[in-house]
Design an enzyme around this catalytic site. Structure first.
Site, short mmCIF file in Angstrom:
data_model
loop_
_atom_site.label_atom_id
_atom_site.label_comp_id
_atom_site.label_asym_id
_atom_site.label_seq_id
_atom_site.Cartn_x
_atom_site.Cartn_y
_atom_site.Cartn_z
N TYR A 252 -13.01 -1.82 -8.29
CA TYR A 252 -13.37 -2.36 -6.98
C TYR A 252 -14.37 -1.41 -6.34
O TYR A 252 -14.05 -0.31 -5.96
CB TYR A 252 -12.15 -2.51 -6.08
CG TYR A 252 -11.09 -3.46 -6.59
CD1 TYR A 252 -11.40 -4.44 -7.53
CD2 TYR A 252 -9.78 -3.39 -6.12
CE1 TYR A 252 -10.42 -5.31 -7.99
CE2 TYR A 252 -8.80 -4.26 -6.57
CZ TYR A 252 -9.12 -5.22 -7.51
OH TYR A 252 -8.15 -6.07 -7.98
N PHE B 294 -9.43 -20.06 0.21
CA PHE B 294 -9.57 -21.51 0.34
C PHE B 294 -8.50 -22.10 1.25
O PHE B 294 -8.78 -22.97 2.07
CB PHE B 294 -9.52 -22.16 -1.05
CG PHE B 294 -9.68 -23.65 -1.03
CD1 PHE B 294 -10.92 -24.22 -0.83
CD2 PHE B 294 -8.59 -24.50 -1.22
CE1 PHE B 294 -11.08 -25.61 -0.81
CE2 PHE B 294 -8.73 -25.87 -1.21
CZ PHE B 294 -9.98 -26.43 -1.00
#
Length: 345
Positions: A63, A215
């Site tokens: 990351y 989402f």
């Protein structure tokens, strides 16, 4: 209705690790979903999570790459380290700018030493193999991880995006504490084989992207606000030809959440929580208000009828598009060669 609540504690796996029932995925604090959050704000969010009872922190050496671990290292100073369960990962190398999946013993050890240094800690609580190196028998990778436990550098071993057969083989070398996998209302293929395997072996399940990469928090309008460097722009499910189909799922979840008196994100998270006390979702966020909302999902109670309704809504045919681009390795292509084939270089 979602109310403020205390974050309960759960046993993750059967080797003794105890974590907060909901974790914090830290990836988005240093990019991937757009620009990195300013360091002071990111550290404040991490501290707020810990103060709120979300003490299971998830990062990885890829990351950033590396910047996420450095951020966590700064956030854990001044006695904060002792208050958290720290998970990081290895296995995705970006040496010389090229992505390579690596699981050979020398790499495992070097990656662990580097993570310890970036995190500025003496021991990692849960160390995952982020992706499986299909050139190296899983027993070889596990053998080196076992040595790291014996040396006190890590406490528990985890796998991410591993097939059921790979999990079984790894578990024979040293008990696996947790398997991290994508599990949400729009990603349920792990229920067929991987989840039952974990439960048979007493392995905890850590659910990443439990909100479908945002989402279920924002619905299809999410795509309109993505930065140009947000990697979701390339994901198949967020392409317009698939989004028109997938928005129907969001609309159904949204309608049900309205009746329930919670947000669609809280309903989606509650569904994951109701899969069992061996499951810990790790939603990520860059906003404290969203973090607070996610915590409140723990107070949303679902009846068997409501669970059934959600699972009817979230059938595989209700989702169009693969999770990742074809070039990204997942559990579906994570089997490794037999141990007998290994010749150490």
């Amino acid at each position: 209705m979602a109310e403020s609540c205390r974050v309960r504690r759960i046993k993750l796996g059967s080797q003794g690790l105890e974590v907060s029932a909901q974790g914090l995925g830290c990836m988005g604090l240093t990019g991937h979903y757009g620009a990195s959050k300013p360091e002071t704000e990111a550290i404040a969010l991490i501290h707020h999570a810990i103060h709120s009872g979300v003490t299971f922190l998830d990062t990885s050496d890829m990351y950033g790459p590396e910047t996420n671990e450095i951020l966590l290292g700064k956030a854990l100073k001044d006695g904060v380290r002792e208050k958290v369960e720290l998970a990081t990962k290895f296995g995705i190398s970006y040496a010389e700018g090229n992505r390579e999946i690596k699981g050979d013993p020398a790499y495992v050890r070097a990656a662990c030493e580097a993570s310890l240094k970036r995190l500025d800690v003496t021991c990692i609580d849960l160390y995952y193999q982020h992706r499986i190196d299909t050139r190296v028998p899983i027993e070889i990778t596990m053998g080196e991880l076992k040595k790291l436990i014996e040396e006190g550098k890590i406490k528990y071993i985890g796998l991410s995006e591993a097939s059921a057969s790979t999990i079984r083989r790894a578990h024979t070398v040293h008990p696996i504490t947790a398997v991290q996998l994508e599990w949400s209302l729009w990603t349920r293929d792990v229920e067929e084989e991987i989840v039952p395997t974990c439960r048979e072996l007493g392995i905890g399940i850590v659910s990443y992207s439990p909100l479908g990469r945002g989402f279920f928090a924002s619905g299809p309008k999410l795509v309109e606000n993505l930065d140009n460097n947000d990697f979701r722009k390339a994901l198949p499910r967020f392409q317009q030809e698939n989004l028109d189909h997938n928005k129907i799922l969001y609309e159904k979840v949204s309608a049900m959440s309205e009746k329930k008196g919670c947000t669609p994100a809280q309903l989606a998270l509650a569904w994951v929580h109701h899969q069992g006390d061996d499951v810990c979702p790790i939603p990520g966020t860059t906003k404290i208000e969203n973090l607070n909302q996610n915590i409140r999902a723990l107070s949303v109670k679902l009846t068997p009828e409501e669970m059934s309704e959600l699972e009817t809504i979230a059938q595989p045919e209700s989702v169009k598009g693969e999770r990742y681009m074809a070039t990204v390795p997942t559990f579906k292509n994570s089997d490794t060669p037999p141990l007998s084939s290994w010749n150490a270089v």
